[in-house]
Design a protein around this motif. Structure first.
Motif: not given
Lengths: 197, 197
Positions: B23, B33, B35-37, B40
């Motif tokens: 990221a 973010s 939360d996002d990575f 993932s």
DNA sequence: CTACTCACATACGCCTCGTATGCCAATTGA
DNA sequence: TCAATTGGCATACGAGGCGTATGTGAGTAG
């Protein structure tokens, strides 16, 4: 009065730039709250978005202002040298000295590149490197500097080295001694550009 | 099994570092973010805070990993040179080549310094500059490099110039040509460090 | 004098971060 | 083998910060 409107606008822009410059230069770009520093200028984010589009746009404006000031200062100092080579060296060391100032270091050398990318791609800045490029070109013409060298590229490498030199001095526990060592090493590098007899 | 727990923990850490590295290296630190990575990687921010304290801590871990890899690569390439000076020059140019990779450029040279400050102050990184410093010291002992020079300072200036060279090449429209010019200018600067006969 | 422009403020929603809390699996000691 | 405990990780909550849509009032033009 003739143009009170235009004047108010310019004043607003100036106030925003000044407030942002103060905030960016002290707490840094990421930590600077738009609500906070616009309020410190007696305004709101509304004015900011209207004039600069977003936070990055304001940073660009701040950078353009600082870059202009740096160019002026460099030219002032360096114009006193006797030879052109000395002029060039003075220009570089002045650059280092300016990079010692926390505001310049933070905005121009740390947050600026991180947020806006490679300074070489900035639309309105880097008047300083432009000046250094000119001098290198002239010095090549005079045969002082080796011919096999791209002036603009060299100017940017020197720029990078200057920035590191300044950081090293600024973070040192003994700035006096470090400054001497850093500037000596820097001048030594510059010697590499001179043509050997 | 013997130590499934320890292995799971190490795997979790590795997954977080890998996801963050991906990221940070693509969208950048600020835009990544948590939360996002973490998602993932099949995890949540809970794991991140548990292992690394905060986002900066994770960035430090990512940087330490990349720095280690860079040191290995530099040593691999440079150990083939015939003379020590050549060894040193190869080390520098390898450094430039690595700085061409977007992930390294973004994390090590842009976001890293912006978020964590001067790389010289990083606790666990800069194995590369350490190696360059060693070589410069040795070259001084052999009389190849001028005696009046602080090796660590010089290494850091060179580091700064390398980074600029890499950026210049990376952003160029004709990377081949720019690369030649940048490396030529860079080697020219290095010549300044050599003692003249 | 009227209508329009525009500088700027206000209001709203989204996203992100940090912390406090809870849960479940793995380990430990007997 | 079975409690007790540790701790790895998830969930839940609150606090800002940012960007946008909308409102308002002063200046300006015809």
């Amino acid at each position: 009065m003739h143009r009170p409107r235009k004047e108010m606008i310019a004043e607003t822009r100036a106030k925003l730039i000044a407030a942002a410059r103060q905030a960016f230069g002290t707490v840094g770009y990421a930590e600077a709250s738009m609500d906070d520093f616009t309020a410190s200028a007696g305004l709101t984010r509304g004015a900011l978005y209207h004039h600069f589009g977003d936070k990055k746009g304001l940073l660009q404006a701040v950078i353009a202002e600082i870059d202009g000031e740096m160019a002026v200062r460099v030219n002032e100092v360096a114009s006193k040298a006797s030879t052109r080579w000395q002029h060039f060296v003075d220009e570089c060391t002045t650059y280092i000295e300016m990079a010692l100032e926390p505001e310049i270091q933070r905005i121009m050398f740390r947050d600026g590149p991180a947020v806006l990318g490679d300074p070489a791609q900035w639309p309105n800045a880097s008047a300083c490197t432009a000046s250094m490029t000119d001098h290198l070109t002239a010095l090549q013409g005079e045969g002082v500097v080796v011919a096999d060298l791209d002036p603009e590229t060299a100017a940017r490498l020197i720029n990078g080295a200057s920035s590191q030199a300044a950081q090293r001095i600024a973070n040192s526990k003994d700035p006096e001694a470090t400054s001497k060592k850093a500037i000596a090493a820097f001048k030594q590098l510059l010697e590499g550009l001179r043509k050997k007899p």
